[in-house]
Design a protein around this motif. Structure first.
Motif, mmCIF file in Angstrom:
data_model
loop_
_atom_site.group_PDB
_atom_site.id
_atom_site.type_symbol
_atom_site.label_atom_id
_atom_site.label_comp_id
_atom_site.label_asym_id
_atom_site.label_seq_id
_atom_site.Cartn_x
_atom_site.Cartn_y
_atom_site.Cartn_z
ATOM 1 N N ARG A 122 -5.097 -28.206 -4.718
ATOM 2 C CA ARG A 122 -5.304 -27.366 -3.542
ATOM 3 C C ARG A 122 -4.824 -25.945 -3.878
ATOM 4 O O ARG A 122 -3.896 -25.783 -4.689
ATOM 5 N N PRO A 123 -5.430 -24.938 -3.250
ATOM 6 C CA PRO A 123 -5.003 -23.563 -3.543
ATOM 7 C C PRO A 123 -3.529 -23.337 -3.226
ATOM 8 O O PRO A 123 -3.040 -23.808 -2.191
ATOM 9 N N VAL A 124 -2.860 -22.623 -4.120
ATOM 10 C CA VAL A 124 -1.443 -22.280 -3.922
ATOM 11 C C VAL A 124 -1.320 -20.761 -3.847
ATOM 12 O O VAL A 124 -1.794 -20.039 -4.729
ATOM 13 N N ILE A 125 -0.696 -20.308 -2.770
ATOM 14 C CA ILE A 125 -0.446 -18.875 -2.582
ATOM 15 C C ILE A 125 1.053 -18.652 -2.761
ATOM 16 O O ILE A 125 1.865 -19.366 -2.161
ATOM 17 N N GLY A 126 1.414 -17.683 -3.584
ATOM 18 C CA GLY A 126 2.827 -17.434 -3.870
ATOM 19 C C GLY A 126 3.312 -16.137 -3.235
ATOM 20 O O GLY A 126 2.636 -15.106 -3.320
ATOM 21 N N ILE A 127 4.469 -16.217 -2.595
ATOM 22 C CA ILE A 127 5.108 -15.004 -2.038
ATOM 23 C C ILE A 127 6.402 -14.768 -2.806
ATOM 24 O O ILE A 127 7.355 -15.550 -2.679
ATOM 25 N N PRO A 128 6.484 -13.700 -3.598
ATOM 26 C CA PRO A 128 7.753 -13.388 -4.257
ATOM 27 C C PRO A 128 8.742 -12.816 -3.228
ATOM 28 O O PRO A 128 8.351 -12.043 -2.354
ATOM 29 N N VAL A 129 9.998 -13.227 -3.359
ATOM 30 C CA VAL A 129 11.024 -12.796 -2.400
ATOM 31 C C VAL A 129 12.011 -11.876 -3.120
ATOM 32 O O VAL A 129 12.449 -12.162 -4.239
ATOM 33 N N SER A 130 12.367 -10.777 -2.469
ATOM 34 C CA SER A 130 13.287 -9.803 -3.084
ATOM 35 C C SER A 130 14.736 -10.162 -2.757
ATOM 36 O O SER A 130 15.015 -11.247 -2.265
ATOM 37 N N GLY A 131 15.644 -9.239 -3.020
ATOM 38 C CA GLY A 131 17.033 -9.469 -2.621
ATOM 39 C C GLY A 131 17.964 -9.686 -3.791
ATOM 40 O O GLY A 131 19.113 -10.102 -3.613
ATOM 41 N N THR A 132 17.497 -9.398 -4.974
ATOM 42 C CA THR A 132 18.333 -9.579 -6.162
ATOM 43 C C THR A 132 18.612 -8.222 -6.810
ATOM 44 O O THR A 132 18.081 -7.198 -6.378
ATOM 45 N N ALA A 133 19.395 -8.241 -7.866
ATOM 46 C CA ALA A 133 19.664 -7.010 -8.617
ATOM 47 C C ALA A 133 18.373 -6.438 -9.194
ATOM 48 O O ALA A 133 18.278 -5.240 -9.463
ATOM 49 N N LEU A 134 17.379 -7.288 -9.379
ATOM 50 C CA LEU A 134 16.101 -6.832 -9.938
ATOM 51 C C LEU A 134 15.088 -6.499 -8.842
ATOM 52 O O LEU A 134 13.915 -6.255 -9.120
ATOM 53 N N GLY A 152 -5.322 -22.043 -15.927
ATOM 54 C CA GLY A 152 -5.570 -23.392 -15.409
ATOM 55 C C GLY A 152 -4.671 -23.763 -14.247
ATOM 56 O O GLY A 152 -4.934 -24.750 -13.554
ATOM 57 N N TYR A 153 -3.618 -22.975 -14.054
ATOM 58 C CA TYR A 153 -2.663 -23.276 -12.973
ATOM 59 C C TYR A 153 -2.405 -22.013 -12.138
ATOM 60 O O TYR A 153 -1.297 -21.480 -12.118
ATOM 61 N N PRO A 154 -3.459 -21.521 -11.461
ATOM 62 C CA PRO A 154 -3.298 -20.241 -10.762
ATOM 63 C C PRO A 154 -2.392 -20.310 -9.553
ATOM 64 O O PRO A 154 -2.342 -21.324 -8.853
ATOM 65 N N VAL A 155 -1.697 -19.220 -9.330
ATOM 66 C CA VAL A 155 -0.990 -18.997 -8.060
ATOM 67 C C VAL A 155 -1.483 -17.651 -7.547
ATOM 68 O O VAL A 155 -1.318 -16.623 -8.213
ATOM 69 N N ALA A 156 -2.128 -17.668 -6.389
ATOM 70 C CA ALA A 156 -2.639 -16.427 -5.799
ATOM 71 C C ALA A 156 -1.448 -15.671 -5.229
ATOM 72 O O ALA A 156 -0.923 -16.023 -4.170
ATOM 73 N N THR A 157 -0.995 -14.675 -5.956
ATOM 74 C CA THR A 157 0.267 -14.014 -5.611
ATOM 75 C C THR A 157 0.019 -12.809 -4.703
ATOM 76 O O THR A 157 -0.782 -11.935 -5.027
ATOM 77 N N VAL A 158 0.725 -12.818 -3.582
ATOM 78 C CA VAL A 158 0.609 -11.712 -2.624
ATOM 79 C C VAL A 158 1.823 -10.797 -2.768
ATOM 80 O O VAL A 158 2.648 -10.986 -3.660
#
Ligand code: RP5
Length: 165
Positions: free
Chosen positions: A80-92, A107-113
């Motif tokens: 099934r489609p996987v959508i990824g949300i990166p979360v901030s809050g670190t030194a980087l 072959g293993y996509p993550v639709a990153t927003v």
């Protein structure tokens, strides 16, 4: 039966990810949101994917910060489609999560927003667009929403034009 499953790596992600729920509610898309971690609860992650897939979930939305492997771990276990949300809050400042989420092997996509709240909102919109492929009523709602956004911009433009005339 939730169509969209939202998983976040920690309760500390809640405030940044809850806008995803606001948009899904507004669009009348069914969802469930819970916490699981690719690192701290790897078995629970696998079990949740299996369980929600069996329940008929169509799209997974995964949010995590730091070495953000949750979306990838889920993508490894579902078609099934996987959508990824990166979360901030670190030194980087979230660059760590962004790169961890977006750089998936072929072959293993993550639709990153986008990061955080903006990404959470767009994850919901993207999930709805995926579901709308087989749901004409949802597609119609999305078209109405776009028309409303377009009208908003036109109205704002007129307001600004008059204010600075
Ligand atoms: C990630 O580590 C979580 O998604 C969160 O963004 C980050 C920090 O987690 P906590 O230590 O606040 O639980 O797994």
């Amino acid at each position: 039966m939730p169509q969209v499953v939202i998983l976040m790596g920690s309760k500390s992600d809640e405030e940044k990810i809850s806008p995803c729920v606001d948009v899904l509610r507004h669009l009348k898309v069914s969802y469930v949101m819970t916490v699981c971690s690719a690192h701290r609860t790897p078995e629970r992650t696998v079990e949740l994917v299996r369980q929600y897939e069996a329940d008929g979930a169509r799209v997974f939305v995964c949010a995590a910060g730091m070495a953000a492997h949750l979306a990838g771990a889920v993508a490894a276990r579902t078609l099934r489609p996987v959508i990824g949300i990166p979360v901030s809050g670190t030194a980087l400042c979230g660059m760590d999560a962004l790169f961890s989420t977006v750089q998936m092997p072929p072959g293993y996509p993550v639709a990153t927003v986008a990061l955080d709240k903006a990404g959470a909102r767009n994850a919901a919109w993207l999930a709805a667009q995926i579901l709308a492929l087989s749901d004409p009523e949802l597609e119609a709602r999305l078209m109405e929403e776009r028309a409303a956004m377009s009208l908003d911009v036109t109205r704002s433009g007129e307001e600004i034009r008059q204010k600075y005339a």
